[in-house]
Design an enzyme around this catalytic site. Structure first.
Site, PDB file in Angstrom:
ATOM      1  N   LEU A  56       0.895  -1.126   0.000  1.00 25.08           N
ATOM      2  CA  LEU A  56       0.126  -0.005   0.000  1.00 25.08           C
ATOM      3  C   LEU A  56       0.974   1.114   0.172  1.00 25.08           C
ATOM      4  CD1 LEU A  56      -2.638  -0.970   2.753  1.00 25.08           C
ATOM      5  CD2 LEU A  56      -2.984  -0.968   0.329  1.00 25.08           C
ATOM      6  N   ASP A  57       0.368   2.304  -0.568  1.00 21.62           N
ATOM      7  CA  ASP A  57       1.258   3.442  -0.557  1.00 21.62           C
ATOM      8  C   ASP A  57       1.295   4.070   0.753  1.00 21.62           C
ATOM      9  OD1 ASP A  57       1.066   3.668  -3.435  1.00 21.62           O
ATOM     10  OD2 ASP A  57      -0.610   5.053  -3.479  1.00 21.62           O
ATOM     11  N   TRP A  58       2.398   4.965   0.985  1.00 16.75           N
ATOM     12  CA  TRP A  58       2.713   5.526   2.308  1.00 16.75           C
ATOM     13  C   TRP A  58       1.613   5.946   2.789  1.00 16.75           C
ATOM     14  CZ3 TRP A  58       3.869  10.917   3.276  1.00 16.75           C
ATOM     15  CH2 TRP A  58       4.511  11.103   4.504  1.00 16.75           C
TER      16      TRP A  58
END
Length: 211
Positions: A56-58
């Site tokens: 997942l993105d940051w």
């Protein structure tokens, strides 16, 4: 770093289901100051065998499956590659779409001059598809359920932006009121369905959106 704020929703000998908080990388970044991440925290706090399956993105929070042995990692990775998993995200998007639901089919690619942004490119982009559905309409924005068919980087963020409805709090793609409307990126991986890597049993996990 401790496991602070990382919820473990399921644990068995083959895999974990964890709830990643916002502002935490899934895997280490290249820069020395980007080494703190979810997989490292797991490996240093009781799960040295933990292996990342997907990311997942940051800024995106929500559900991730973590493999605990090579065979499980191979099988879970195959399920993602073959699109046998179920992934549902909850997001807040600026404005009011004219329709209540729709399908976005726009190819995406990395945009090097504006890294780490991605962009729609009909010639060089990779195929990307997202289904979306409005679940609640509020005064200036709405809550949407997003179902990605493909798994391109920033797919949901760029696809909703392409409709003219950026996600709230998105520091890469939102501007003005849409950016200021939420203190974080309003995107959460709320549902994850997989088959148990050993038994093949269908399993579905849920995590309520924190916004």
């Amino acid at each position: 770093m401790p496991l602070t704020h990382i919820g473990i929703l399921h644990e068995d000998p083959t895999f974990l289901i964890v709830d990643k908080p916002t502002l935490l990388l899934s895997v280490p970044g290249r820069a020395e100051d980007n080494k703190d991440c979810l997989i490292t925290r797991l490996q240093e706090n009781g799960y040295p065998e933990a292996r990342i399956v997907h990311r997942l993105d940051w800024e995106t929070s929500g559900l991730l499956v973590i493999a605990r042995d090579p065979d499980s990692h191979r099988e879970l990775s195959r399920q993602f590659h073959d699109r046998e998993t179920e992934k549902t995200y909850i997001a807040l998007c600026w404005g009011q779409p004219a329709e209540d639901a729709g399908h976005i089919d726009l190819p995406l690619r990395y945009d090097p001059p504006n890294k780490p942004r991605h962009m729609v490119d009909h010639e060089l982009g990779k195929a990307a598809q997202t289904f979306w559905r409005v679940t609640e309409r509020l005064e200036r924005y709405c809550r949407v359920e997003l179902t990605p068919i493909t798994g391109r980087s920033h797919q949901l963020r760029v696809h909703m932006l392409s409709l003219g409805h950026p996600l709230l709090g998105d520091r890469l793609y939102a501007q003005g009121e849409a950016l200021d409307a939420c203190p974080r990126l309003a995107l959460h991986a709320a549902r994850l369905g997989i088959r148990h890597p050993l038994t093949g049993t269908r399993m579905v996990f849920d995590s309520p959106a924190p916004f």
